[in-house]
Design a protein around this motif. Structure first.
Motif, short mmCIF file in Angstrom:
data_model
loop_
_atom_site.label_atom_id
_atom_site.label_comp_id
_atom_site.label_asym_id
_atom_site.label_seq_id
_atom_site.Cartn_x
_atom_site.Cartn_y
_atom_site.Cartn_z
N ASN A 43 0.81 -1.22 0.00
CA ASN A 43 0.00 0.00 0.00
C ASN A 43 0.85 1.27 0.00
OD1 ASN A 43 -2.44 -1.45 0.07
ND2 ASN A 43 -2.20 -1.76 2.26
N PHE A 44 2.13 1.14 -0.30
CA PHE A 44 3.02 2.31 -0.30
C PHE A 44 2.64 3.28 -1.41
CE2 PHE A 44 6.81 4.43 -2.04
CZ PHE A 44 7.21 5.14 -0.91
N VAL A 45 2.54 4.55 -1.03
CA VAL A 45 2.24 5.61 -2.00
C VAL A 45 3.37 6.63 -1.92
CG1 VAL A 45 0.62 7.41 -2.68
CG2 VAL A 45 -0.24 5.27 -1.72
N PRO A 46 4.16 6.79 -2.98
CA PRO A 46 5.25 7.76 -2.92
C PRO A 46 4.71 9.18 -2.88
CG PRO A 46 5.04 6.87 -5.13
CD PRO A 46 4.07 6.12 -4.27
N ILE A 47 5.50 10.08 -2.27
CA ILE A 47 5.09 11.47 -2.22
C ILE A 47 6.13 12.32 -2.94
CG2 ILE A 47 3.88 11.20 -0.03
CD1 ILE A 47 6.23 12.70 1.28
N ASP A 48 5.71 13.48 -3.36
CA ASP A 48 6.60 14.44 -4.01
C ASP A 48 7.24 15.27 -2.90
OD1 ASP A 48 7.80 16.55 -5.32
OD2 ASP A 48 6.15 16.87 -6.71
N LEU A 49 8.51 14.96 -2.57
CA LEU A 49 9.16 15.65 -1.47
C LEU A 49 9.32 17.14 -1.72
CD1 LEU A 49 11.89 13.13 -0.33
CD2 LEU A 49 9.85 13.82 0.89
N GLU A 50 9.57 17.53 -2.94
CA GLU A 50 9.71 18.95 -3.25
C GLU A 50 8.40 19.69 -2.95
OE1 GLU A 50 11.45 19.97 -6.99
OE2 GLU A 50 12.98 18.44 -6.79
N GLU A 51 7.29 19.08 -3.33
CA GLU A 51 5.98 19.67 -3.06
C GLU A 51 5.72 19.74 -1.56
OE1 GLU A 51 2.36 21.48 -3.54
OE2 GLU A 51 3.91 21.16 -5.05
N TRP A 52 6.09 18.68 -0.83
CA TRP A 52 5.89 18.64 0.61
C TRP A 52 6.69 19.75 1.29
CZ3 TRP A 52 8.88 17.86 4.99
CH2 TRP A 52 8.18 17.62 6.16
N TRP A 53 7.97 19.90 0.90
CA TRP A 53 8.80 20.95 1.49
C TRP A 53 8.26 22.34 1.14
CZ3 TRP A 53 11.57 20.44 5.52
CH2 TRP A 53 12.24 19.25 5.78
N ALA A 54 7.76 22.51 -0.06
CA ALA A 54 7.18 23.79 -0.45
C ALA A 54 5.97 24.11 0.43
CB ALA A 54 6.78 23.78 -1.92
N GLN A 55 5.13 23.13 0.69
CA GLN A 55 3.96 23.34 1.55
C GLN A 55 4.39 23.69 2.97
OE1 GLN A 55 1.58 19.81 1.21
NE2 GLN A 55 0.96 20.26 -0.88
N GLN A 56 5.43 23.02 3.49
CA GLN A 56 5.94 23.32 4.82
C GLN A 56 6.46 24.75 4.89
OE1 GLN A 56 5.64 21.07 7.44
NE2 GLN A 56 4.45 20.04 5.86
N PHE A 57 7.20 25.14 3.85
CA PHE A 57 7.77 26.48 3.79
C PHE A 57 6.67 27.53 3.79
CE2 PHE A 57 9.28 30.01 1.07
CZ PHE A 57 10.30 30.48 1.89
#
Length: 74
Positions: free
Chosen positions: A52-66
């Motif tokens: 059930n692993f779903v990869p995430i877009d780390l660049e998008e995640w960091w942008a959202q955190q920022f």
């Protein structure tokens, strides 16, 4: 200092374009058009723990955190 702009940055556009080229080369190698180029690795016996692993877009995640930090500070 960071500059926020609307739409994709030049770097994001370059990466997307490069990735599209890799995908086209992969499609060509699957259909037998090309003998060399990128090769996609596929597990012969997939790990059941990753079913059930779903990869995430780390660049998008960091942008959202920022952006969340910026919004919380204002």
């Amino acid at each position: 200092m960071y500059t926020l702009t609307r739409g994709p940055s030049k770097l994001a556009t370059q990466r997307r374009t490069a990735w599209q080229q890799v995908e086209q080369q992969l499609d060509g190698s699957r259909s037998g058009e090309s003998a060399c180029g990128p090769v996609q690795y596929v597990e012969k016996t997939p790990n059941p723990g990753l079913k059930n692993f779903v990869p995430i877009d780390l660049e998008e995640w960091w942008a959202q955190q920022f952006l969340a930090k910026i919004e919380n500070c204002s």
